[in-house]
Design a protein around this motif. Structure first.
Motif, PDB file in Angstrom:
ATOM      1  N   ALA A   1       0.834  -1.207   0.000  1.00 56.89           N
ATOM      2  CA  ALA A   1       0.000   0.000   0.000  1.00 56.89           C
ATOM      3  C   ALA A   1       0.867   1.255   0.000  1.00 56.89           C
ATOM      4  N   ILE A   2       1.915   1.269   0.815  1.00 63.28           N
ATOM      5  CA  ILE A   2       2.821   2.417   0.869  1.00 63.28           C
ATOM      6  C   ILE A   2       3.533   2.597  -0.469  1.00 63.28           C
ATOM      7  N   LYS A   3       3.970   1.488  -1.067  1.00 62.55           N
ATOM      8  CA  LYS A   3       4.651   1.550  -2.363  1.00 62.55           C
ATOM      9  C   LYS A   3       3.711   2.087  -3.451  1.00 62.55           C
ATOM     10  N   ALA A   4       2.454   1.629  -3.453  1.00 65.68           N
ATOM     11  CA  ALA A   4       1.489   2.090  -4.453  1.00 65.68           C
ATOM     12  C   ALA A   4       1.117   3.556  -4.244  1.00 65.68           C
ATOM     13  N   LEU A   5       1.080   3.986  -3.002  1.00 68.27           N
ATOM     14  CA  LEU A   5       0.679   5.359  -2.690  1.00 68.27           C
ATOM     15  C   LEU A   5       1.815   6.357  -2.878  1.00 68.27           C
ATOM     16  N   TYR A   6       3.016   5.979  -2.422  1.00 66.43           N
ATOM     17  CA  TYR A   6       4.135   6.924  -2.417  1.00 66.43           C
ATOM     18  C   TYR A   6       5.326   6.520  -3.286  1.00 66.43           C
ATOM     19  N   GLY A   7       5.504   5.221  -3.543  1.00 59.89           N
ATOM     20  CA  GLY A   7       6.625   4.760  -4.353  1.00 59.89           C
ATOM     21  C   GLY A   7       7.941   4.637  -3.615  1.00 59.89           C
ATOM     22  N   LYS A   8       7.930   4.830  -2.298  1.00 59.73           N
ATOM     23  CA  LYS A   8       9.152   4.706  -1.498  1.00 59.73           C
ATOM     24  C   LYS A   8       8.768   4.292  -0.080  1.00 59.73           C
ATOM     25  N   THR A   9       9.755   3.985   0.737  1.00 54.37           N
ATOM     26  CA  THR A   9       9.478   3.537   2.103  1.00 54.37           C
ATOM     27  C   THR A   9       9.741   4.662   3.110  1.00 54.37           C
ATOM     28  N   PRO A  10       8.951   4.692   4.184  1.00 52.19           N
ATOM     29  CA  PRO A  10       9.130   5.742   5.192  1.00 52.19           C
ATOM     30  C   PRO A  10      10.208   5.392   6.205  1.00 52.19           C
ATOM     31  N   GLU A  11      10.703   6.409   6.883  1.00 51.44           N
ATOM     32  CA  GLU A  11      11.641   6.205   7.986  1.00 51.44           C
ATOM     33  C   GLU A  11      10.935   6.613   9.278  1.00 51.44           C
ATOM     34  N   PRO A  12      11.148   5.855  10.356  1.00 49.51           N
ATOM     35  CA  PRO A  12      10.518   6.211  11.639  1.00 49.51           C
ATOM     36  C   PRO A  12      10.986   7.586  12.105  1.00 49.51           C
ATOM     37  N   SER A  13      10.060   8.345  12.706  1.00 45.14           N
ATOM     38  CA  SER A  13      10.410   9.683  13.175  1.00 45.14           C
ATOM     39  C   SER A  13       9.698   9.989  14.482  1.00 45.14           C
ATOM     40  N   ASP A  14      10.431  10.598  15.411  1.00 45.70           N
ATOM     41  CA  ASP A  14       9.821  11.004  16.672  1.00 45.70           C
ATOM     42  C   ASP A  14       9.055  12.320  16.520  1.00 45.70           C
ATOM     43  N   LYS A  15       9.095  12.919  15.336  1.00 46.60           N
ATOM     44  CA  LYS A  15       8.334  14.141  15.067  1.00 46.60           C
ATOM     45  C   LYS A  15       6.909  13.843  14.620  1.00 46.60           C
ATOM     46  N   VAL A  16       6.602  12.563  14.426  1.00 50.51           N
ATOM     47  CA  VAL A  16       5.239  12.141  14.094  1.00 50.51           C
ATOM     48  C   VAL A  16       4.633  11.571  15.369  1.00 50.51           C
ATOM     49  N   LYS A  17       3.612  12.232  15.884  1.00 46.72           N
ATOM     50  CA  LYS A  17       2.970  11.821  17.141  1.00 46.72           C
ATOM     51  C   LYS A  17       1.619  11.179  16.842  1.00 46.72           C
TER      52      LYS A  17
ATOM     53  N   VAL B   1      -0.055   1.919  11.580  1.00 49.23           N
ATOM     54  CA  VAL B   1       1.058   2.696  11.053  1.00 49.23           C
ATOM     55  C   VAL B   1       0.504   3.987  10.468  1.00 49.23           C
ATOM     56  N   VAL B   2       1.167   5.088  10.799  1.00 50.97           N
ATOM     57  CA  VAL B   2       0.826   6.384  10.225  1.00 50.97           C
ATOM     58  C   VAL B   2       2.016   6.834   9.396  1.00 50.97           C
ATOM     59  N   VAL B   3       1.744   7.230   8.145  1.00 50.63           N
ATOM     60  CA  VAL B   3       2.801   7.707   7.251  1.00 50.63           C
ATOM     61  C   VAL B   3       2.521   9.172   6.940  1.00 50.63           C
ATOM     62  N   VAL B   4       3.534  10.003   7.144  1.00 47.92           N
ATOM     63  CA  VAL B   4       3.434  11.436   6.875  1.00 47.92           C
ATOM     64  C   VAL B   4       4.418  11.768   5.764  1.00 47.92           C
ATOM     65  N   GLU B   5       3.917  12.408   4.720  1.00 48.59           N
ATOM     66  CA  GLU B   5       4.783  12.879   3.637  1.00 48.59           C
ATOM     67  C   GLU B   5       5.053  14.364   3.879  1.00 48.59           C
ATOM     68  N   ALA B   6       6.324  14.707   4.037  1.00 46.80           N
ATOM     69  CA  ALA B   6       6.706  16.094   4.307  1.00 46.80           C
ATOM     70  C   ALA B   6       8.009  16.413   3.595  1.00 46.80           C
ATOM     71  N   GLY B   7       8.017  17.496   2.866  1.00 47.34           N
ATOM     72  CA  GLY B   7       9.226  17.904   2.173  1.00 47.34           C
ATOM     73  C   GLY B   7       9.746  16.870   1.197  1.00 47.34           C
ATOM     74  N   GLY B   8       8.855  16.073   0.609  1.00 45.16           N
ATOM     75  CA  GLY B   8       9.257  15.057  -0.354  1.00 45.16           C
ATOM     76  C   GLY B   8       9.768  13.760   0.253  1.00 45.16           C
ATOM     77  N   LYS B   9       9.813  13.676   1.593  1.00 44.23           N
ATOM     78  CA  LYS B   9      10.267  12.466   2.275  1.00 44.23           C
ATOM     79  C   LYS B   9       9.107  11.855   3.049  1.00 44.23           C
TER      80      LYS B   9
END
Length: 164
Positions: free
Chosen positions: A58-74, A139-147
């Motif tokens: 689902a992440i690949k189909a939606l964004y085309g790349k994988t996310p990295e864990p971040s403590d800035k996502v609450k 899982v929550v995925v946030v797209e910010a600044g192209g990442k």
């Protein structure tokens, strides 16, 4: 009341509603930005992402790349959900230039639960009540600044709301 009266009543209602909206636009109460409205209307529905069975697909189909864990996502989610049909989840972030936020549930038959486009200048915070088939990682995925950035949490779904 005959059909002519019904059609006239519906037409009159539409005219009055249209006049009201135009008045609000004229007064500057309702912004009139046709370009943004048309752009949003022409966004392609991510059909393949909503058909994907696994979270990675689902992440690949939606964004085309994988996310990295971040403590800035609450993410705020319960540890135990007594009713898997309505599990309250909310997410906020301090990341700049957020363009989308998506919710995924690993063990659901379809992993992608919701995906939101975040307009520029909007507070990047979304709340939702999601449906969970069973105990699973959310899982929550946030797209910010192209990442892509993510946060996850296991939510235990109890059977019959017994709490244990």
């Amino acid at each position: 009341m005959n059909t002519t009266d019904v059609r006239f009543s519906a037409t009159r209602r539409l005219i009055l509603q249209g006049a009201g909206v135009l008045t609000l636009i004229g007064l500057g109460i309702v912004p009139f930005d046709v370009t943004k409205a048309l752009a949003a209307a022409n966004d392609k529905y991510p059909e393949e992402a909503f058909k994907a069975k696994s979270e990675a697909d689902a992440i690949k189909a939606l964004y085309g790349k994988t996310p990295e864990p971040s403590d800035k996502v609450k993410m705020d989610a319960p540890e135990i959900a007594e009713n898997g049909a309505v599990v309250p989840i909310s997410v906020s972030t301090t990341l700049a230039d957020v363009t989308s936020i998506s919710f995924l549930v690993s063990e659901n038959p379809v992993a992608l639960v919701a995906s939101y486009k975040i307009p520029a200048g909007t507070l990047p915070s979304v709340s939702n009540r999601i449906k969970m088939a069973r105990t699973s990682n959310v899982v929550v995925v946030v797209e910010a600044g192209g990442k892509l950035y993510s946060a996850n949490k296991e939510v235990k779904v109890t059977v019959g709301g017994c709490g244990g």
